[in-house]
Design an enzyme around this catalytic site. Structure first.
Site, PDB file in Angstrom:
ATOM      1  N   LYS A  13       0.825  -1.225   0.000  1.00  0.00           N
ATOM      2  CA  LYS A  13       0.000   0.000   0.000  1.00  0.00           C
ATOM      3  C   LYS A  13       0.849   1.261   0.000  1.00  0.00           C
ATOM      4  O   LYS A  13       2.030   1.249   0.374  1.00  0.00           O
ATOM      5  CB  LYS A  13      -0.939   0.017   1.214  1.00  0.00           C
ATOM      6  CG  LYS A  13      -0.263  -0.135   2.586  1.00  0.00           C
ATOM      7  CD  LYS A  13       0.331   1.136   3.161  1.00  0.00           C
ATOM      8  CE  LYS A  13       1.145   0.889   4.422  1.00  0.00           C
ATOM      9  NZ  LYS A  13       1.933   2.051   4.866  1.00  0.00           N
ATOM     10  N   PRO A  98       9.041  -4.125  -0.861  1.00  0.00           N
ATOM     11  CA  PRO A  98      10.311  -3.907  -0.148  1.00  0.00           C
ATOM     12  C   PRO A  98      10.191  -4.199   1.354  1.00  0.00           C
ATOM     13  O   PRO A  98       9.165  -3.880   1.955  1.00  0.00           O
ATOM     14  CB  PRO A  98      10.595  -2.420  -0.382  1.00  0.00           C
ATOM     15  CG  PRO A  98       9.752  -1.998  -1.516  1.00  0.00           C
ATOM     16  CD  PRO A  98       8.603  -2.944  -1.617  1.00  0.00           C
ATOM     17  N   GLY A 101      10.006  -1.069   4.064  1.00  0.00           N
ATOM     18  CA  GLY A 101       9.989   0.003   3.066  1.00  0.00           C
ATOM     19  C   GLY A 101       8.870   1.011   3.249  1.00  0.00           C
ATOM     20  O   GLY A 101       8.775   1.969   2.492  1.00  0.00           O
ATOM     21  N   GLY A 102       7.972   0.784   4.219  1.00  0.00           N
ATOM     22  CA  GLY A 102       6.848   1.704   4.404  1.00  0.00           C
ATOM     23  C   GLY A 102       5.674   1.401   3.501  1.00  0.00           C
ATOM     24  O   GLY A 102       4.777   2.216   3.331  1.00  0.00           O
ATOM     25  N   GLY A 104       3.947  -1.694   3.839  1.00  0.00           N
ATOM     26  CA  GLY A 104       3.097  -2.714   4.451  1.00  0.00           C
ATOM     27  C   GLY A 104       3.349  -4.114   3.934  1.00  0.00           C
ATOM     28  O   GLY A 104       2.410  -4.926   3.886  1.00  0.00           O
ATOM     29  N   GLY A 105       4.582  -4.448   3.568  1.00  0.00           N
ATOM     30  CA  GLY A 105       4.881  -5.787   3.044  1.00  0.00           C
ATOM     31  C   GLY A 105       4.657  -6.876   4.088  1.00  0.00           C
ATOM     32  O   GLY A 105       4.034  -7.905   3.800  1.00  0.00           O
ATOM     33  N   ALA A 108       1.027  -7.336   4.565  1.00  0.00           N
ATOM     34  CA  ALA A 108       0.443  -8.104   3.458  1.00  0.00           C
ATOM     35  C   ALA A 108       0.692  -9.597   3.660  1.00  0.00           C
ATOM     36  O   ALA A 108      -0.194 -10.425   3.411  1.00  0.00           O
ATOM     37  CB  ALA A 108       1.032  -7.641   2.125  1.00  0.00           C
ATOM     38  N   ASP A 140      -1.693  -2.048   9.985  1.00  0.00           N
ATOM     39  CA  ASP A 140      -1.909  -2.046   8.535  1.00  0.00           C
ATOM     40  C   ASP A 140      -2.470  -3.368   7.996  1.00  0.00           C
ATOM     41  O   ASP A 140      -2.770  -3.467   6.805  1.00  0.00           O
ATOM     42  CB  ASP A 140      -0.584  -1.792   7.792  1.00  0.00           C
ATOM     43  CG  ASP A 140      -0.065  -0.381   8.009  1.00  0.00           C
ATOM     44  OD1 ASP A 140      -0.864   0.497   8.382  1.00  0.00           O
ATOM     45  OD2 ASP A 140       1.147  -0.177   7.795  1.00  0.00           O
TER      46      ASP A 140
END
Ligand code: C5P
Length: 305
Positions: A13, A98, A101-102, A104-105, A108, A140
C-alpha cells in the site's frame, strides 16, 4: 474441506494521506489516513504440515525473520488458536514488496497468511472475524485484507471504504536500507516535542481533508498530487535526508508530485498516466535508482485459483 495447498496474493500500500495525531498510552498514535492498495504483491502459499514453518523467496529474503518475529507466522498461530486448530502449516512467502519500506509488506504477508490458513484448514471465519484478528496483528494488516482504497482511523485499523474511480499510476523508488516504523514515529515525537507542538492529544480533530477524497472519487491525478500529505515524512527525511532529493529527482523526471510512503524509505511518485510513469521509471533507472512502475487501487488479499 481442507485442501492440498492454498495460494493467496495480497497487495502492498501507499498512504496517499497520512495525518498523525498524539501518542496514546499504548505507544500507538492516532491516525487519519487514506490507503491505496497498489500492484506490488506478496504471494503466500500455505501447505499442510504438523508444525509451523516459513520459507521466504525474493531479493531481500535474507532480511526476513523465519520465527515468531515474522508477522505471517504470528498470523497463522493466532488463527489456529482462535479456531482451536491443532495442526500446523508450512508457509512459503514470495516477497516483492520492499522489506521495511513503508509499504506494508509484512502486513500483506500476515493478511495473506490469515486468508490462506483459513482456507487450508477449512476454518470458515467471516470477513469480520478475520478483520478482528488482522487488527490484533498490526495497524496495517486489516487494510491489506480489504484492499482498494480506504480511510483508516484509530491506529489506522478502523477502515471505511473510499470511493475511487479509474486508476492512479505511480513510480516507486526503493532503498537498499529499510527504516524501522517505531523509530520513525519516535523521531516524529522528538521533532514535535522540540517544537513544543501537540501538547494535547488532537485525536478528535484528526480528519482526512475533503480534497483527498474528492480527488480519489474523480480519478484526477493532478488533484490527488496537490493533496498528497504524509505527517511522517519530516521524521523519515530527518533520518534519511536523501529522500528529499529522490522526490525532487522524480518531479524533474516528469512526476506530478512525490511523497514518502508510510514510514519510508520508499518514495512514491504520482504520475499523470501510465506512459508518463514508464518514462519516469526509465529515467530514474538510467540514473541508477531502483524504480518500479505500479498502479492502484487493486483488490485486497485473495485466493488465486
Ligand atoms: O501496528 P504495527 O506493528 O504495524 O506498528 C509498528 C509500530 O509503528 C508500532 O509499534 C508503533 O511504534 C508505530 N505506530 C504508531 N501508531 C500507529 C501505528 C503504528 O505509533 N497508529
Amino acid at each position: 474441506m481442507p485442501s492440498d495447498s492454498v495460494h493467496v496474493r495480497a497487495p502492498g500500500k501507499i498512504n496517499v494521506y497520512l495525518g498523525v495525531g498524539g501518542r496514546h498510552d499504548d505507544g500507538y498514535h492516532a491516525l487519519a489516513t487514506v490507503f491505496q492498495a497498489v500492484s506490488l504483491f506478496e504471494d503466500v502459499i500455505a501447505r499442510p504440515a504438523d508444525d509451523f514453518s516459513i520459507t521466504v523467496h525474493g531479493a531481500e529474503a535474507d532480511a526476513v525473520p523465519l520465527d515468531d518475529r515474522n508477522l505471517a507466522m504470528r498470523a497463522a498461530k493466532l488463527l489456529a488458536a482462535a479456531a482451536d486448530y491443532h495442526g500446523g502449516v508450512a508457509l512459503e512467502i514470495r516477497k516483492h514488496v520492499p522489506v521495511a519500506g513503508g509499504m506494508g509488506g509484512g502486513s500483506a504477508d500476515a493478511a495473506a497468511a490469515l486468508v490462506a490458513c483459513d482456507a487450508l484448514w477449512g476454518t470458515g471465519f467471516s470477513q469480520t472475524r478475520l478483520h478482528e484478528l488482522a487488527a490484533r496483528l498490526g495497524a496495517d494488516v486489516p487494510f491489506s485484507l480489504h484492499g482498494g482504497s480506504a480511510v483508516g482511523t484509530g491506529r489506522g485499523d478502523q477502515l471505511n471504504p473510499a470511493l475511487a474511480r479509474g486508476r492512479f499510476d505511480w513510480v516507486l523508488v526503493t532503498s537498499h536500507e529499510g527504516l524501522s516504523t517505531p523509530v520513525v514515529y519516535e523521531e516524529l515525537d522528538r521533532l514535535r516535542d522540540a517544537e513544543g507542538a501537540l501538547a494535547d492529544d488532537p485525536a478528535e480533530s484528526l480528519d482526512v481533508p475533503i480534497p483527498v477524497l474528492q480527488a480519489l472519487r474523480s480519478g484526477d491525478a493532478v488533484q490527488l498530487a496537490a493533496s498528497l500529505q504524509n505527517d511522517l515524512q519530516a521524521a523519515a527525511v530527518h533520518l534519511r535526508p536523501d529522500l528529499e532529493e529522490t522526490i525532487r529527482q522524480g518531479v524533474r523526471a516528469g512526476a506530478l508530485h512525490g511523497i514518502v510512503s508510510g514510514s519510508g524509505p520508499t518514495v512514491a511518485l504520482l504520475c499523470a498516466d501510465s506512459d508518463t510513469a514508464r518514462s519516469v521509471r526509465n529515467t530514474l533507472q538510467e540514473d541508477g535508482r531502483e524504480a518500479l512502475q505500479v498502479y492502484g487501487p487493486v483488490p485486497g488479499a485473495r485466493i488465486l485459483v
